[in-house]
Scaffold this motif. Structure first.
Motif, PDB file in Angstrom:
ATOM      1  N   LEU A 198      42.230  45.285  47.370  1.00  0.00           N
ATOM      2  CA  LEU A 198      42.742  44.561  46.205  1.00  0.00           C
ATOM      3  C   LEU A 198      41.782  44.696  45.029  1.00  0.00           C
ATOM      4  CD1 LEU A 198      44.795  42.518  44.966  1.00  0.00           C
ATOM      5  CD2 LEU A 198      43.305  40.709  45.830  1.00  0.00           C
ATOM      6  N   ASP A 199      40.487  44.587  45.295  1.00  0.00           N
ATOM      7  CA  ASP A 199      39.502  44.693  44.221  1.00  0.00           C
ATOM      8  C   ASP A 199      39.594  46.042  43.503  1.00  0.00           C
ATOM      9  OD1 ASP A 199      38.534  42.166  44.726  1.00  0.00           O
ATOM     10  OD2 ASP A 199      36.883  42.846  46.005  1.00  0.00           O
ATOM     11  N   ALA A 200      39.993  47.066  44.236  1.00  0.00           N
ATOM     12  CA  ALA A 200      40.084  48.400  43.638  1.00  0.00           C
ATOM     13  C   ALA A 200      41.222  48.494  42.619  1.00  0.00           C
ATOM     14  CB  ALA A 200      40.264  49.450  44.735  1.00  0.00           C
ATOM     15  N   VAL A 201      42.283  47.706  42.793  1.00  0.00           N
ATOM     16  CA  VAL A 201      43.439  47.806  41.890  1.00  0.00           C
ATOM     17  C   VAL A 201      43.498  46.655  40.884  1.00  0.00           C
ATOM     18  CG1 VAL A 201      44.761  49.016  43.658  1.00  0.00           C
ATOM     19  CG2 VAL A 201      45.006  46.539  43.426  1.00  0.00           C
ATOM     20  N   LEU A 202      42.641  45.642  41.030  1.00  0.00           N
ATOM     21  CA  LEU A 202      42.714  44.483  40.135  1.00  0.00           C
ATOM     22  C   LEU A 202      42.571  44.863  38.657  1.00  0.00           C
ATOM     23  CD1 LEU A 202      40.892  41.477  41.868  1.00  0.00           C
ATOM     24  CD2 LEU A 202      43.318  41.769  41.387  1.00  0.00           C
ATOM     25  N   PRO A 203      41.651  45.757  38.254  1.00  0.00           N
ATOM     26  CA  PRO A 203      41.569  46.108  36.829  1.00  0.00           C
ATOM     27  C   PRO A 203      42.879  46.658  36.283  1.00  0.00           C
ATOM     28  CG  PRO A 203      39.619  46.865  37.997  1.00  0.00           C
ATOM     29  CD  PRO A 203      40.583  46.412  39.043  1.00  0.00           C
ATOM     30  N   SER A 204      43.560  47.464  37.091  1.00  0.00           N
ATOM     31  CA  SER A 204      44.827  48.039  36.633  1.00  0.00           C
ATOM     32  C   SER A 204      45.928  46.977  36.586  1.00  0.00           C
ATOM     33  CB  SER A 204      45.238  49.190  37.559  1.00  0.00           C
ATOM     34  OG  SER A 204      46.421  49.797  37.094  1.00  0.00           O
ATOM     35  N   VAL A 205      45.973  46.109  37.597  1.00  0.00           N
ATOM     36  CA  VAL A 205      46.988  45.043  37.604  1.00  0.00           C
ATOM     37  C   VAL A 205      46.778  44.100  36.431  1.00  0.00           C
ATOM     38  CG1 VAL A 205      47.887  43.068  38.887  1.00  0.00           C
ATOM     39  CG2 VAL A 205      47.311  45.178  40.095  1.00  0.00           C
ATOM     40  N   LEU A 206      45.518  43.724  36.181  1.00  0.00           N
ATOM     41  CA  LEU A 206      45.231  42.831  35.063  1.00  0.00           C
ATOM     42  C   LEU A 206      45.591  43.498  33.746  1.00  0.00           C
ATOM     43  CD1 LEU A 206      44.089  40.172  34.031  1.00  0.00           C
ATOM     44  CD2 LEU A 206      41.792  41.170  34.119  1.00  0.00           C
TER      45      LEU A 206
END
Length: 927
Positions: free
Chosen positions: A686-694
């Motif tokens: 999840l931490d790997a995709v959080l910047p993109s989701v945010l």
């Protein structure tokens, strides 16, 4: 003894005809029906200018069970009657109450004598008797000196004496009253009398116990009963005392010993020859456990164990060092009353010399006499020399904006971070550590500087709005924020708004410009596309600084990842060291939580108590909550804001209609054991995709700002601002236009049906009204008809069933909005003789959707003709018309609509919860 207990007499004694007075009552959570009560703080207020209405209001508040009913002791300015003219209303965070500047004249010198006892409990008969006896002594003492006693009274727990003053200037008289109270308190110290004289009742807008009402502190016990207050003097003319004649009282008490003599006597215990006793060093040396708390200009060294009785624990004993270095000993237990620092020192260190613990660089009296700068002076100079901007909030909280390296930081003046920064500056200059007292003194000065010299500015947590832009605090080491406008977003280093950082706040990742919201979906255990849409809608609203915010309620059996779901959403918007919280024990705890976080997430709730349900509602849509300011007796902290909230539990825990009406309800399916993965692995991915989701969420917020104000809906649903905001952002969201409103209305429909279905009274009203077009009568008439309709004596005797007409009226008001959604309009009216209730079926009510057609709607015939009762997916419905839902219910089966849904309806909330057919998509973890 005369006991005058008529509240109307209070007005006649204390006020002239036509003068305005405020009545204020506390402790009315869930008690009584005052205007605006549902959104109130448990405080009720009103303004009165005649004895009759004044007395009636006081009796009504007392009958409702208020913990205390009070009135402004001095008359208010006449114009204040317009706030609530001879009526009562509930108070919220925005309701103005009487302040010192609202007082017309000061008329009374109040003396409040309260027996010394534990807080929050009533006095015993013996304690009350002691207070009355002391009052009579003070009366005689004043009369001997030419001061006539005015009104004698009993507050319920203590005694009152009120001296009638000549009407005086409200800006000058309080200072004289303050000095007189201090003199009388010294003449009759609580240590000797067992009765405390309140020295804080000098202000012009002081509220006072309204005689004739009951004082309710703690439980009503035989040995500590609740008592009705009363006036013990007859109505008649009172001798007026000019305020300037009170000045002579200050000379009646002998002056205390000269300060120089006191310092000499205290030198052995408090000072060395040239410095101050370093208590921290002293206590550490002798192995005394303690923690430090600064209150005002004093430093409290709170002890783990009393030095005289080790059973006195939990900070009940303390060694206090004042600003001038004088040390005292305190313990809350009666057995330790009168103990001194001299005795405590002997108990700790015997006759050992204090010389090794004297700090010669601190503010000892000799250094001050030589004119040497004190450590506190140096600390203040350091803070002023660093070009720090001091300011305060509307609640008078002091803050400092200081530059650290290449960025600016905002810290509360009393915060640990600012204290550490200040100590570091001192050490860099002097290569010495400042004493704790010097730091406390400096902080007090800087706090005053911020409050009285600095500008007023708002301070935010995580999300803010300024000049049409939204700012998101990334909470990283560089104090960067995201600035969001209607044309895009970017990360900036210097924020125009002030963000504070509660200790639990954690940083957000730096968002990516080309973000993708859909990357989040595989981490969420969702049962349908509608649930995915509503989850993203909740996140979009959580990034908006203004509410209302729907409460996201997650349900599911064990193993459905409710807690993980909650953590993920919280981590995405407002990460903190504690992602999930347990249910708060009281409203005070909830206020503290809301003041220190943006998103509140409560885990594994088994039930929601009525008071907590009301508090959740106020946090969702707005409403003031109040709590006592720490380390004070009378100051309040009012919290009037909104917060995004998540709650989860195994079963449906929302059973009150007002909270259900503010919820988005999502049922999570169970996860098979073979599909589960370790949580550490899940969050790493999840931490790997959080910047993109945010980044994807921020892109949607940009579109929302661009379209805000341009969206118009044919009918506004509940939580209209939330719906309009999500619709405005919908072009940037991963679904077709109109899908959100369709999902939202469907979710609301399911919530209404489930809530009504579990409410015995509401479901009975629906069944009873089936086949009727209208009904009119009193609450008593309706109760009689419903009891005749119900053939279950056990149900009629249950707590869920209203036992009288008044309770029926209250229950009916609570469920009225949901009944309207189901086609029954509830109308309350009143004629000359009685109050009426009318139940009426909406004309042209569409039983195939929740849209209520007005009789003059020219589209009705077309709308009705387009419904095919056999087609659950009527193609003639406009796909963007959220009022027409894809469920059909036969008109003849309207009464059974809560239980007998068509089993072929793929959108049926009761059928599809855990089903998996071709019309339903179940999202599983595929990592």
């Amino acid at each position: 003894m005369l006991q005058r207990k008529n509240p109307a007499d209070v007005y006649r004694i204390f006020f002239n005809p036509g003068e305005v007075v405020e009545i204020r009552a506390l402790g009315l959570h869930g008690k009584g029906q005052w205007e605006g009560f549902a959104g109130g703080t448990g405080i009720v207020s009103g303004y009165f200018d005649n004895p009759q209405d004044f007395g009636n209001a006081a009796r009504a508040l007392d009958k409702a069970g208020a913990t205390g009913v009070y009135f402004t002791l001095n008359p208010c300015k006449p114009e204040l009657i317009a706030r609530a003219a001879n009526r009562l209303k509930a108070v919220n965070g925005k309701t103005p109450l009487t302040t010192d500047k609202d007082i017309a004249v000061v008329r009374w010198l109040p003396i409040d004598l309260d027996p010394v006892r534990a807080s929050g409990i009533s006095s015993t008969d013996e304690e009350l008797k002691a207070a009355i006896e002391l009052r009579d002594k003070i009366v005689a003492w004043l009369q001997e000196r030419g001061i006539a006693a005015g009104v004698l009274a009993v507050s319920g727990n203590g005694a009152h004496l009120l001296v009638r003053l000549a009407d005086s200037n409200p800006e000058e008289a309080p200072e004289v009253i303050k000095e007189v109270l201090a003199v009388i308190s010294k003449a009759y110290p609580a240590e000797k009398t067992g009765v405390s004289i309140d020295q804080e009742v000098f202000n012009a807008a002081r509220i006072w116990r309204l005689y004739g009402t009951v004082a309710r502190k703690g439980d009503n016990l035989a040995q500590r009963p609740h008592r009705k207050s009363y006036i013990a003097t007859p109505i008649g003319s009172l001798n007026e005392v000019p305020v300037n004649s009170l000045n002579m009282i200050k000379s009646l008490i002998p002056e205390s010993r000269p300060e120089q003599q006191k310092r000499r006597e205290a030198k052995e215990d408090n000072y060395g020859n040239s410095g101050r006793l370093d208590l921290s060093k002293y206590l550490d040396h002798y192995g005394v456990e303690y923690n430090v708390k600064c209150v005002g200009e004093a430093t409290f060294y709170r002890l783990a164990h009393c030095v005289f009785d080790s059973s006195h624990t939990k900070n009940e004993a303390a060694i206090v060092q004042n600003a001038d270095g004088v040390i005292t000993y305190q313990c809350f237990h009666d057995s330790c009353k009168g103990r001194t620092w001299h005795e405590a020192r002997r108990a700790i260190s015997g006759d050992d010399s204090l010389a090794p613990f004297i700090n010669t660089d601190s503010e000892g009296p000799r250094q001050k006499r030589r004119g040497k700068l004190s450590q506190a002076d140096i600390l203040v100079q350091l803070a002023e020399g660093e070009n720090i901007e001091f300011f305060h909030t509307s609640e008078q909280a002091a803050y400092a904006k200081l530059k650290v390296a290449d960025h600016y930081e905002i810290h509360a003046v009393r915060s640990k971070a600012f204290r550490q920064w200040l100590c570091r500056q001192f050490y860099q200059r002097t290569h010495k550590a400042p004493s704790s007292q010097a730091v406390a003194d400096a902080l007090a000065v800087l706090e005053g500087k911020a409050s009285f010299e600095g500008p007023e500015r708002p301070v935010f947590v995580r999300v803010a709005e300024h000049n049409g832009c939204i700012y998101l605090d990334l909470a990283n080491d560089k104090w960067q924020v995201v600035k969001i406008t209607d044309s895009g977003w970017k990360v900036v280093n210097d924020s125009p708004v002030c963000f504070r950082r509660p200790p639990s706040l954690l940083p957000l990742p730096t968002p990516k410009q080309n973000g993708d919201i859909t990357l989040l979906r595989r981490f969420l255990n969702l049962a349908s596309e509608e649930d995915w849409i509503l989850t993203i809608a909740w996140l979009i609203q959580a990034l908006r600084p203004r509410g209302p915010y729907p409460v996201l309620a997650l349900y599911g059996e064990q193993g459905s990842a409710k807690s993980t779901f909650s953590r993920i959403l919280k981590k995405l918007i407002d990460p903190s060291s504690v992602l999930l919280r347990t249910a708060p024990k009281n409203e005070h705890d909830l206020v503290i939580s809301a003041n220190n976080a943006w998103v509140l997430s409560f885990d594994n709730l088994s039930t929601v108590q009525p008071w907590l349900s009301d508090a959740f509602c106020r946090l969702s849509t707005g409403g003031g909550m109040a709590t006592r300011r720490l380390y004070t007796d009378s100051e309040e902290v009012l919290f009037d804001t909104t917060r995004p909230q998540i709650i989860n539990g195994i079963t449906d825990i929302v059973n009150r209609h007002d909270l259900a009406d503010r919820c988005i309800s999502i049922v999570l399916p169970p996860i098979p054991e073979e599909r589960r993965i370790p949580e550490a692995r899940l969050f790493k991915q999840l931490d790997a995709v959080l910047p993109s989701v945010l980044g994807g969420l921020l892109n949607a917020v940009v579109v929302g700002l661009k379209n805000a104000g341009k969206i118009e809906l044919a009918r506004l649903p509940r939580m209209a601002d939330f719906a309009l905001w999500v619709v405005a952002a919908e072009p940037a969201l991963p679904w077709d236009k109109g899908k959100f409103l369709e999902a939202y209305e469907g979710n609301r429909r399911d919530i209404i049906e489930k809530t009504v279905d579990t409410d015995i009274f509401a479901s009975t009203v629906l069944k009873w009204f089936n086949g009727r077009h209208s009904w009119e009568g009193t609450a008593a008439d309706l109760l009689a008809e419903l009891e005749t309709f119900v053939d279950d004596e056990k149900l009629l005797r249950s707590r869920a069933w209203p036992q009288d007409a008044a309770r029926l009226g209250r229950k009916l008001r609570r469920i009225a909005s949901f009944l309207r959604e189901l086609g029954i309009n509830v109308i309350f009216s009143r004629d000359e003789n009685s109050r009426k209730i009318k139940l009426k079926e909406y004309e042209n009510y569409c039983h195939y959707c929740t849209y209520r057609h007005e009789s003059n709607d020219s589209n009705n015939l077309e709308h009705d003709s387009n419904h095919d009762s056999n087609d659950s997916n009527d193609s003639n419905h406009d796909s963007n018309d959220f009022y027409c839902h894809e469920r059909t219910v036969e008109k003849s089966n309207k009464n059974n609509m809560l239980q007998n849904h068509d089993s072929n309806d793929s959108n049926d909330g009761k059928i599809h919860t855990f089903s998996k057919d071709k019309n339903e998509q179940v999202i599983e973890f595929e990592l």
